[in-house]
Design a protein around this motif. Structure first.
Motif, mmCIF file in Angstrom:
data_model
loop_
_atom_site.group_PDB
_atom_site.id
_atom_site.type_symbol
_atom_site.label_atom_id
_atom_site.label_comp_id
_atom_site.label_asym_id
_atom_site.label_seq_id
_atom_site.Cartn_x
_atom_site.Cartn_y
_atom_site.Cartn_z
ATOM 1 N N THR A 30 0.836 -1.195 0.000
ATOM 2 C CA THR A 30 0.000 0.000 0.000
ATOM 3 C C THR A 30 0.876 1.254 0.000
ATOM 4 O OG1 THR A 30 -1.704 -1.169 1.238
ATOM 5 C CG2 THR A 30 -1.789 1.225 1.280
ATOM 6 N N GLY A 31 0.496 2.221 -0.816
ATOM 7 C CA GLY A 31 1.231 3.479 -0.881
ATOM 8 C C GLY A 31 2.263 3.542 -1.978
ATOM 9 N N LEU A 32 2.405 2.457 -2.762
ATOM 10 C CA LEU A 32 3.430 2.414 -3.812
ATOM 11 C C LEU A 32 2.859 2.652 -5.209
ATOM 12 C CD1 LEU A 32 5.589 -0.563 -2.511
ATOM 13 C CD2 LEU A 32 6.160 1.866 -2.454
ATOM 14 N N GLY A 33 1.573 2.927 -5.315
ATOM 15 C CA GLY A 33 1.007 3.331 -6.601
ATOM 16 C C GLY A 33 0.588 2.192 -7.505
ATOM 17 N N LYS A 34 -0.197 1.247 -6.984
ATOM 18 C CA LYS A 34 -0.675 0.132 -7.821
ATOM 19 C C LYS A 34 -1.571 0.644 -8.949
ATOM 20 C CE LYS A 34 -2.505 -2.071 -4.350
ATOM 21 N NZ LYS A 34 -1.995 -1.207 -3.257
ATOM 22 N N LEU A 191 8.514 4.620 1.290
ATOM 23 C CA LEU A 191 7.508 4.562 2.345
ATOM 24 C C LEU A 191 8.117 5.014 3.666
ATOM 25 C CD1 LEU A 191 5.853 1.088 1.593
ATOM 26 C CD2 LEU A 191 4.975 3.357 0.972
ATOM 27 N N CYS A 192 7.262 5.461 4.571
ATOM 28 C CA CYS A 192 7.726 5.906 5.892
ATOM 29 C C CYS A 192 8.177 4.711 6.731
ATOM 30 C CB CYS A 192 6.604 6.614 6.630
ATOM 31 S SG CYS A 192 6.188 8.227 5.974
ATOM 32 N N PRO A 193 9.221 4.870 7.539
ATOM 33 C CA PRO A 193 9.587 3.827 8.501
ATOM 34 C C PRO A 193 8.428 3.566 9.470
ATOM 35 C CG PRO A 193 11.333 5.466 8.320
ATOM 36 C CD PRO A 193 10.148 6.014 7.580
ATOM 37 N N GLY A 316 -0.875 18.623 6.192
ATOM 38 C CA GLY A 316 0.593 18.633 6.138
ATOM 39 C C GLY A 316 1.252 17.683 7.104
ATOM 40 N N ARG A 317 0.450 16.829 7.781
ATOM 41 C CA ARG A 317 1.024 15.871 8.739
ATOM 42 C C ARG A 317 0.700 14.428 8.371
ATOM 43 N NH1 ARG A 317 -0.415 16.954 14.713
ATOM 44 N NH2 ARG A 317 -2.544 16.714 13.907
ATOM 45 N N GLY A 318 -0.496 14.191 7.869
ATOM 46 C CA GLY A 318 -0.889 12.848 7.495
ATOM 47 C C GLY A 318 -1.205 11.974 8.696
ATOM 48 N N VAL A 319 -1.516 10.709 8.408
ATOM 49 C CA VAL A 319 -1.768 9.745 9.479
ATOM 50 C C VAL A 319 -0.448 9.424 10.163
ATOM 51 C CG1 VAL A 319 -2.508 7.412 10.029
ATOM 52 C CG2 VAL A 319 -3.796 8.738 8.370
ATOM 53 N N LEU A 338 -2.166 -1.555 8.480
ATOM 54 C CA LEU A 338 -0.887 -0.874 8.678
ATOM 55 C C LEU A 338 -0.543 0.017 7.486
ATOM 56 C CD1 LEU A 338 1.684 -0.529 10.355
ATOM 57 C CD2 LEU A 338 2.594 -2.584 9.278
ATOM 58 N N GLY A 339 -0.896 -0.458 6.283
ATOM 59 C CA GLY A 339 -0.550 0.288 5.071
ATOM 60 C C GLY A 339 -1.211 1.645 4.967
ATOM 61 N N ARG A 340 -2.262 1.890 5.745
ATOM 62 C CA ARG A 340 -2.919 3.199 5.692
ATOM 63 C C ARG A 340 -2.044 4.309 6.265
ATOM 64 N NH1 ARG A 340 -5.564 2.718 1.653
ATOM 65 N NH2 ARG A 340 -5.043 0.516 1.495
ATOM 66 N N GLY A 341 -0.959 3.936 6.949
ATOM 67 C CA GLY A 341 -0.117 4.974 7.548
ATOM 68 C C GLY A 341 1.271 5.086 6.958
ATOM 69 N N THR A 342 1.636 4.212 6.008
ATOM 70 C CA THR A 342 3.025 4.189 5.519
ATOM 71 C C THR A 342 3.288 5.170 4.383
ATOM 72 O OG1 THR A 342 2.434 2.337 4.073
ATOM 73 C CG2 THR A 342 3.420 1.803 6.208
ATOM 74 N N ARG A 343 2.239 5.748 3.816
ATOM 75 C CA ARG A 343 2.417 6.673 2.693
ATOM 76 C C ARG A 343 3.159 7.932 3.166
ATOM 77 N NH1 ARG A 343 -0.564 6.572 -2.010
ATOM 78 N NH2 ARG A 343 -2.032 5.151 -0.981
ATOM 79 N N THR A 344 4.117 8.385 2.383
ATOM 80 C CA THR A 344 4.844 9.617 2.718
ATOM 81 C C THR A 344 3.961 10.825 2.420
ATOM 82 O OG1 THR A 344 5.825 9.798 0.499
ATOM 83 C CG2 THR A 344 7.054 8.541 2.152
#
Length: 561
Positions: A30-34, A191-193, A316-319, A338-344
């Motif tokens: 999730t977050g990698l642009g499928k 992706l975010c750590p 400007g902060r995101g999940v 978990l993937g709902r929060g890894t997007r930068t």
């Protein structure tokens, strides 16, 4: 739109697989642009002007998102076929791309089902979004309809290929074109750590909760969670502080209770709202908008933000925190949550070519990591999934067990970087294995190997080498390789006999290679070291079918169809 390097590789892998077979899967976290990837694949597939494309999904959010993104990436008209929205299938102009819900396609009876509106006398390019659902009967009938033409092709995309009911995606898809998981995305700076923290709850007890279809039974889980609400919510508020938090609840009743507690004046939070499957479309959109803009701090959801929702991060902060108040035994479900929060944050990493520079850019951004908050209680016989199980998916299972055993105490006392700690445990495990191997090799050299002929140790018969080769001593390089492989090297070993021993070693794979290959269900007995290395590389890239073909060809067996 310029594709990222891994997106280019994914599209290339899809094209390659669909030249060899009729169906394939691309697995990306999730977050990698499928959506961008399958939009580009559609554009390439529709160069065949006879072919049309249809994208199938199971949620309105996925439908709308896909339609918008396909047009943005390719310029192609992508018409939505859902409920009262219909594609114009009469006349000379037919839209090249249809985006439709699986429910709409199945609506009606017999030949009046909605899918029958679409002509299958020409080839289709069928895309199934979140294709881990595709083994269900509702999907199979629709896929079979559009794949009836021999030139039709099928692409599935998902972040979570696991199935709770253990039905293999291999029933629908013939190959895996590309795989890029959450750990890859973090290491490469896309992706975010992920950091982890545990909250211990003495009254939380799942030991009497039954299992249904591989996960905890929801009504019994609801009762177990109800007894621990205060013990879970109050510590969560203290840990979270002012960070924007997405909460996953088990049931609607559970979500209502969490939201009510979070909105008590005594807790002084930034406010909480809830969404679930029964929330009206307009209300759901409005709640998501307020959460994305930071006007409410907590969004409590029940199986709504698992798929199809991308945080716009308008504040400007995101999940910044994912609170797992819905425990699960499903790695797939945990990974979705978990993937709902890894997007930068938007624009942080795009245009940066170096992975280290991307990681540094994330570290300097307003969202330098996402915290996953897990709750510990008495799990009884259940094996609950945590962040280490997801990020350590491709590591040795012993590493994940070490992480779970060693890091829980640390994660109760503070936040720990999951991937960093997993990597440390993997290095420790490898170092310990190497130390044990060295002890074994030294012991064997002292007590037995010194008296064993190296040809006998390898189970081969020495051949008489050319006379010139018997006159030249074995080279230092030959001696070093034989010694590394536990073979006795005598002072009188000549070049010819050394070459025979090395050829015998190279004709079979190493024990480590054999172990890795067997884990994928492939027989390594006929593989030499080079072929074994090729097979392992294919396995790591998710191309297990190609790996099987190499092994089968060397084994002399019939290749799989």
């Amino acid at each position: 739109m310029e594709l990222r390097p891994y997106q280019q590789s994914a599209v290339a892998g899809i094209c390659s697989q669909l030249q060899k077979s009729r169906s394939t899967v691309a697995v990306l976290a999730t977050g990698l642009g499928k959506t961008v990837i399958f939009a580009k694949a559609i554009e390439l597939a529709l160069r065949n002007r006879e072919r049309r494309a249809i994208v199938l999904a199971h949620r309105e959010e996925l439908i709308v998102q896909a339609s918008r993104k396909i047009h943005q990436v390719t310029g192609l008209e992508a018409v939505i076929e859902m409920a009262d929205r219909r594609s114009m299938e009469d006349g000379f102009h037919r839209p090249p791309v249809i985006v439709s819900s699986i429910q709409t396609q199945n609506s009606g009876r017999g030949d009046w089902r909605r899918m029958k509106r679409f002509d299958v006398s020409h080839p289709w390019f069928v895309v199934v979004d979140e294709c881990h659902h595709a083994v269900s009967s509702s999907y199979r009938g629709v896929i079979d309809h559009y794949m009836s033409h021999p030139q039709s092709r099928l692409l599935g995309v998902t972040a979570t290929p696991d199935r709770l009911d253990s039905k293999a995606l291999g029933q629908v898809f013939e190959s895996v074109a590309y795989r890029y998981d959450v750990a890859d995305g973090i290491r490469d700076g896309w992706l975010c750590p992920i950091k982890q923290r545990f909250v211990e709850c003495d009254s939380l007890d799942f030991s009497h909760v039954a299992s249904v279809a591989g996960d905890l039974k929801l009504n019994e889980l609801e009762e177990a969670l109800e007894r621990s609400l205060q013990e879970m919510v109050v510590p969560m508020v203290r840990v979270v502080g002012d960070r924007r938090t997405l909460v996953f609840a088990a049931t609607v009743k559970h979500a209502e209770r969490i939201t009510e507690i979070l909105n008590r004046p005594s807790l002084q939070t930034g406010g909480a709202e809830m969404v679930h499957g029964g929330t009206a479309r307009e209300s759901r959109a409005s709640i998501f908008e307020r959460f994305g803009a930071g006007r409410i701090q907590y969004l409590v959801n029940v199986a709504v933000a698992t798929e199809g929702w991308d945080d716009p991060a308008m504040d400007g902060r995101g999940v910044q925190v994912i609170a797992m108040m819905r425990p699960t035994k499903s790695r797939s479900l945990y990974c979705q949550m978990l993937g709902r929060g890894t997007r930068t944050l938007p624009g942080v990493v795009d245009g940066i070519e170096d992975a280290q520079e991307r990681r540094e850019a994330i570290a300097l951004s307003a969202k330098d990591h996402v915290l996953v908050l897990d709750f510990l209680g008495n799990a009884g016989r259940h094996q609950l999934v945590y962040a280490g199980d997801v990020l350590g998916g491709d590591m040795d299972p012993a590493t994940v067990r070490r992480y779970n055993a060693a890091k829980k105490k640390m994660a109760v006392d503070g936040e720990i970087d999951v991937l960093e700690m997993l990597d440390q445990e993997e290095e420790k495990r490898k170092a310990e294995m190497e130390a044990r191997r060295r002890v074994h090799v030294v012991g064997r050299a002292r007590f037995s190997v010194t008296d064993v002929d190296p040809f006998e140790a390898l189970g081969i018969t020495a051949k008489t080498p050319p006379r010139w080769a018997t006159r030249i001593p074995a080279t230092e390089k030959q001696r070093a390789m034989l010694s590394r492989n536990g073979l006795r090297v005598t002072a009188d070993l000549d070049m010819g006999r050394a070459k025979q021993l090395i050829d015998a070693l190279m004709s079979r794979c190493t024990d480590k290679q054999a172990h890795l290959i067997r884990r994928s269900g492939i027989d390594p007995s006929r593989l030499d070291r080079k072929s074994a290395s090729e097979v392992i590389d294919l396995i790591k890239r998710g191309m297990t079918e190609d790996a099987n073909r190499i092994a089968s060809r060397l084994d002399g067996a019939e290749q799989p169809s």
